[in-house]
Design a protein around this motif. Structure first.
Motif, PDB file in Angstrom:
ATOM      1  N   SER A  69       0.855  -1.181   0.000  1.00  0.00           N
ATOM      2  CA  SER A  69       0.000   0.000   0.000  1.00  0.00           C
ATOM      3  C   SER A  69       0.892   1.232   0.000  1.00  0.00           C
ATOM      4  O   SER A  69       2.028   1.190   0.475  1.00  0.00           O
ATOM      5  N   PHE A  70       0.372   2.324  -0.517  1.00  0.00           N
ATOM      6  CA  PHE A  70       1.183   3.516  -0.746  1.00  0.00           C
ATOM      7  C   PHE A  70       1.573   4.188   0.560  1.00  0.00           C
ATOM      8  O   PHE A  70       2.729   4.439   0.831  1.00  0.00           O
ATOM      9  N   GLY A  71       0.610   4.474   1.402  1.00  0.00           N
ATOM     10  CA  GLY A  71       0.882   5.095   2.697  1.00  0.00           C
ATOM     11  C   GLY A  71       0.978   6.610   2.636  1.00  0.00           C
ATOM     12  O   GLY A  71       1.501   7.177   1.681  1.00  0.00           O
ATOM     13  N   TRP A  72       0.466   7.276   3.664  1.00  0.00           N
ATOM     14  CA  TRP A  72       0.500   8.734   3.752  1.00  0.00           C
ATOM     15  C   TRP A  72       1.017   9.175   5.112  1.00  0.00           C
ATOM     16  O   TRP A  72       0.790   8.513   6.125  1.00  0.00           O
ATOM     17  N   THR A  73       1.699  10.310   5.129  1.00  0.00           N
ATOM     18  CA  THR A  73       2.086  10.965   6.373  1.00  0.00           C
ATOM     19  C   THR A  73       1.063  12.047   6.677  1.00  0.00           C
ATOM     20  O   THR A  73       0.806  12.916   5.837  1.00  0.00           O
ATOM     21  N   GLY A 130      -5.482  10.568  -1.043  1.00  0.00           N
ATOM     22  CA  GLY A 130      -4.875  11.227   0.101  1.00  0.00           C
ATOM     23  C   GLY A 130      -5.908  11.816   1.045  1.00  0.00           C
ATOM     24  O   GLY A 130      -5.819  11.645   2.268  1.00  0.00           O
ATOM     25  N   ALA A 165      -2.739   2.374   5.696  1.00  0.00           N
ATOM     26  CA  ALA A 165      -2.547   3.668   5.040  1.00  0.00           C
ATOM     27  C   ALA A 165      -1.502   4.546   5.715  1.00  0.00           C
ATOM     28  O   ALA A 165      -1.183   5.618   5.206  1.00  0.00           O
ATOM     29  N   ASP A 166      -0.967   4.114   6.836  1.00  0.00           N
ATOM     30  CA  ASP A 166       0.050   4.888   7.549  1.00  0.00           C
ATOM     31  C   ASP A 166       1.390   4.754   6.826  1.00  0.00           C
ATOM     32  O   ASP A 166       1.869   3.642   6.605  1.00  0.00           O
ATOM     33  N   ARG A 167       1.995   5.880   6.458  1.00  0.00           N
ATOM     34  CA  ARG A 167       3.256   5.862   5.716  1.00  0.00           C
ATOM     35  C   ARG A 167       4.348   5.105   6.481  1.00  0.00           C
ATOM     36  O   ARG A 167       5.118   4.346   5.872  1.00  0.00           O
ATOM     37  N   SER A 182       3.844   1.420   5.927  1.00  0.00           N
ATOM     38  CA  SER A 182       4.108   1.002   4.546  1.00  0.00           C
ATOM     39  C   SER A 182       5.598   1.027   4.242  1.00  0.00           C
ATOM     40  O   SER A 182       6.102   0.178   3.494  1.00  0.00           O
ATOM     41  N   VAL A 183       6.339   1.973   4.826  1.00  0.00           N
ATOM     42  CA  VAL A 183       7.784   2.026   4.616  1.00  0.00           C
ATOM     43  C   VAL A 183       8.465   0.827   5.283  1.00  0.00           C
ATOM     44  O   VAL A 183       9.390   0.239   4.723  1.00  0.00           O
TER      45      VAL A 183
END
Length: 231
Positions: free
Chosen positions: A38-42, A146, A211-213, A216-217
């Motif tokens: 998943s991409f993930g967002w900050t 986003g 969804a948490d960056r 995902s990282v």
């Protein structure tokens, strides 16, 4: 490469775009290289708590928000009719549109419930609006991932059709098949406190798990270590 479909790539590993992506139907060699991702967002800063009145909105009743940078193109007559049907069923409900627009206000003016539809323009600190909203409504579109991810993090339930970036972000439990189901979920979130509370908890859990960056990282680094071992 990260993709919602088969990538034309010689990479050691191919990553999906959403957690539910699969390699079903891919050639056997590509299936062996596929990994869910998943991409993930900050999250942006939450900012100070704000009231509805500060946004120029009525203080009471269910508040539905529609958020995006291309609302002039994405909120057409068909989706406005869906919103009209929603407000017919939720007499004390309001809809707020967040995002710079020029054409949308004119279309809103022709709606039956125009007095309860509010084009706020660009909103600085979108999480402040999410904090006073009841649900996030996603029009039929490709983008919006986003803004939906931030809604999940703040426990704002999402209503979306089962296609596009938002559907990939929120997962199948929050997607609907057609307008009737869209309206049913939106009405329940506005009128049933227990359903809304349950959906809010599901939203926070979805963000934390997919969804948490940061998460995902971590997964991406695991895949990088795996790829190194495959050389």
């Amino acid at each position: 490469p990260t993709s919602s479909g088969l990538s034309a790539s010689l990479a050691t590993l191919l990553l999906g775009y959403a957690p539910e992506d699969s390699a079903a139907g891919w050639p056997e060699e590509a299936r062996a290289r596929f990994r869910p991702s998943s991409f993930g967002w900050t999250l942006p800063a939450a900012g100070p708590a704000r009231s509805r009145v500060e946004f120029g909105l009525p203080p009471d009743g269910p508040l539905y928000v529609v958020v995006g940078n291309r609302l002039d193109q994405e909120v057409g007559a068909e989706f406005l009719e869906t919103l009209d049907r929603l407000l017919d069923r939720v007499p004390d409900g309001q809809v707020a549109f967040a995002g710079a627009v020029s054409e949308l206000p004119g279309r809103i003016a022709a709606a039956r419930n125009a007095a309860r539809m509010h084009a706020l323009g660009n909103v600085e600190g979108i999480r402040g609006l999410y904090g006073v909203a009841t649900a996030y409504l996603n029009p039929p579109r490709q983008g919006g991932g986003g803004s939906a991810a931030f809604a999940l993090a703040d426990g704002l339930p999402v209503v979306t059709y089962a296609r596009g970036d938002v559907a990939g972000v929120v997962g199948p439990a929050m997607t609907v098949a057609d307008e009737a189901a869209f309206l049913e979920r939106a009405v329940a979130l506005g009128q049933d406190p227990a359903a809304r509370s349950q959906a809010a908890e599901a939203a926070r859990t979805r963000f934390a798990e997919t969804a948490d960056r940061a998460r995902s990282v971590e997964k991406l680094l695991d895949y990088a270590r795996e790829a190194q071992g495959l050389f």
